[in-house]
Design an enzyme around this catalytic site. Structure first.
Site, mmCIF file in Angstrom:
data_model
loop_
_atom_site.group_PDB
_atom_site.id
_atom_site.type_symbol
_atom_site.label_atom_id
_atom_site.label_comp_id
_atom_site.label_asym_id
_atom_site.label_seq_id
_atom_site.Cartn_x
_atom_site.Cartn_y
_atom_site.Cartn_z
ATOM 1 C CG ASP A 30 93.960 99.416 3.894
ATOM 2 O OD1 ASP A 30 94.606 99.222 2.850
ATOM 3 O OD2 ASP A 30 93.779 98.541 4.759
ATOM 4 C CD GLU A 60 103.646 98.520 -1.266
ATOM 5 O OE1 GLU A 60 102.983 97.782 -0.503
ATOM 6 O OE2 GLU A 60 103.242 99.649 -1.643
ATOM 7 C CG ASN A 79 105.076 100.410 1.154
ATOM 8 O OD1 ASN A 79 106.002 100.041 0.426
ATOM 9 N ND2 ASN A 79 104.331 99.561 1.830
ATOM 10 C CG LEU A 80 111.010 104.227 0.690
ATOM 11 C CD1 LEU A 80 111.131 105.114 -0.542
ATOM 12 C CD2 LEU A 80 111.722 104.871 1.883
#
Length: 482
Positions: free
Chosen positions: A267, A202, A199-200
């Protein structure tokens, strides 16, 4: 109108996906909030319902199975009631569980207290997986990868994924694609992966690039080059996702839905990316399907799986927004249109040189219903009908121009001399033809009438014909203006 149609996810029967990662049990305590506790300024919830759901890598596996693929899940659980509950739920859903069971180690548990559709509190019960258990788990992976199309690594940094590089190498050796959903390990840990989906937050943590879109894109492309990633798919919640390959960048906006709960949406996206890549779809198409699936997940409460039929229907609704479709994509769009009780109009032709007469005719046709399908003869079909000098414009160009018209909803091609197979498949409410036709001359008229459909012949626009235009250009005579 000219946007690419939503891809179809083929049948996943026979596809084997291996999911490897950190397992969790998501437990929900639900009840009515009955005022504030006299002991502390917190609500008192009268718990009336307890529900357990798979979380983490277990939720990825549940989504894979719900989509229709065969799934093997590798992870660690404790020898406790939570581990037994997790196994039971997954096996009931058809997931093959290959778990390392650990004495005196707790299965990771996320306990959420929910009242009136609001999460009031989350308690986490967890400790890192022992290194010996992680090594044993990794040793089991190769046997499962032997017949797998894809490996999905759900790395929540809780110890199960101790050596991701070795897992990816094993997948590559087995000829399987690999999709990684990382947390905060260096992204170089996943070198050689087909797709990495941070994600952004991370991604910014991993690269140090923040804020500046160009800097983020440059950092992502550099990672693809240096780490051998097939692609990076960076998710940004309500801002959609960005697909970065070494030479291309595509941003996909999020679908506009009412967000109920974002838990587990990543997920779901990872599962769809994995199975779509496993059946050989291009990365961008995989990401487009994952984007749709994530929008379905956030509309549900808590960690929740998205089924194959749900995804197919949502893809149909996306395709219903218009454009050039394959016959299978059009079938989904028509199904969604019929569910909405829309009136479908169908017409067909070569449309070799689009002129004002065509535009007026198609506008008239569109007014006869809610959706207009334009079926276009393929290049080979046009040549058979009109001679080897035709068409002047290729099928792709003819379809692109038609899709750009405001009156046209869907454009589909056919290779036969007539559109009757499409009429039989889609059974429109109205079949329309323009020009100097009598009703009995309209191909497919009897078929449409047989199921109660309507056949209409529209007036042609004077002084507008492909034949006349081509004649002035020196082309051989043609007997059909379409």
């Amino acid at each position: 109108m000219t946007a690419a149609a939503m891809p179809l996810l083929p049948s996943l029967r026979g596809l084997h996906a291996v999911v490897f990662g950190d397992l969790m049990l998501d437990r929900y305590w639900r009840g009515e909030a009955r005022g504030i506790s006299p002991e502390a300024p917190v609500p008192v919830v009268a718990v009336g319902d307890v529900e357990d759901r798979p979380g983490g890598a277990a939720n990825v596996a549940l989504n894979v199975a719900s989509l229709g693929a065969r799934c093997t899940l590798l992870g660690c659980i404790g020898k406790d009631a939570e581990g037994a509950a997790l196994r039971s739920i997954l096996e009931a859903a058809g997931v093959t569980c290959d778990f390392v069971e650990i004495d005196r180690w707790p299965t990771t548990l996320k306990l959420r207290v929910v009242s009136q559709q609001q999460q009031l509190l989350r308690n986490d019960f967890e400790s890192p997986a022992p290194a010996a258990a992680a090594r044993e788990l990794a040793a089991r992976a190769s046997a499962h990868l032997a017949d797998a199309a894809v490996l999905l690594v759900a790395d929540y940094d809780k110890g199960a994924v101790a050596d991701p590089a070795a897992l990816i190498q094993a997948a590559n050796a087995a000829g399987a694609a690999s999709v990684v959903d990382p947390k905060f390990k260096p992204l170089s840990s996943y070198a050689g992966a087909s797709v990495v989906k941070p994600n952004l937050r991370e991604f910014e943590f991993a690269t140090g690039a923040t804020g500046d879109v160009e800097a983020l894109a440059e950092a992502a492309q550099a990672l693809c080059r240096t780490q051998g990633f097939g692609a990076l798919v960076v998710t940004a919640g309500a801002d959609g996702l960005t697909v970065v390959q070494e030479t291309h960048i595509h941003h996909l906006p999020a679908r506009q839905v009412e967000v109920y709960d974002v838990t587990g949406a990543g997920d779901t996206a990872a599962a769809v990316l994995g199975v779509a890549l496993g059946v050989g779809l291009p990365v961008l198409d995989c990401a487009r399907l994952a984007n749709v699936a994530a929008s379905l997940a956030v509309a549900k409460s808590g960690t929740a799986a998205v089924s194959g039929p749900e995804l197919a229907l949502a893809a149909a609704q996306e395709s219903a927004d218009g454009g050039v479709l394959s016959a299978d994509q059009l079938a989904l769009a028509v199904a969604a249109s019929r569910q909405a009780e829309e009136r479908i109009v169908f017409t067909n032709g070569c449309f070799d040189i689009l002129h004002a007469g065509h535009v007026a005719y198609l506008e008239q046709a569109r007014r006869l219903g809610d959706r207009l399908i334009v079926a276009v003869n393929s290049d080979a079909s046009v040549a058979r009908i009109k001679g080897p000098e035709r068409p002047v414009n290729t099928l792709a160009r003819r379809m692109q121009v038609l899709a750009g018209l405001k009156s046209v909803d869907w454009v589909v091609s056919f290779d036969e001399d007539t559109p009757e197979p499409l009429l039989e498949r889609f059974r429109p409410h109205v079949l329309v033809k323009g020009g100097d036709y009598e009703r009995q001359q309209v191909v497919g008229a009897d078929l449409v009438a047989s199921y109660g459909g309507e056949v209409r012949v529209l007036d042609r626009v004077e002084d507008c014909s492909t034949t006349a235009i081509l004649g002035r250009l020196g082309y051989p005579d043609s007997d059909n203006s379409m």
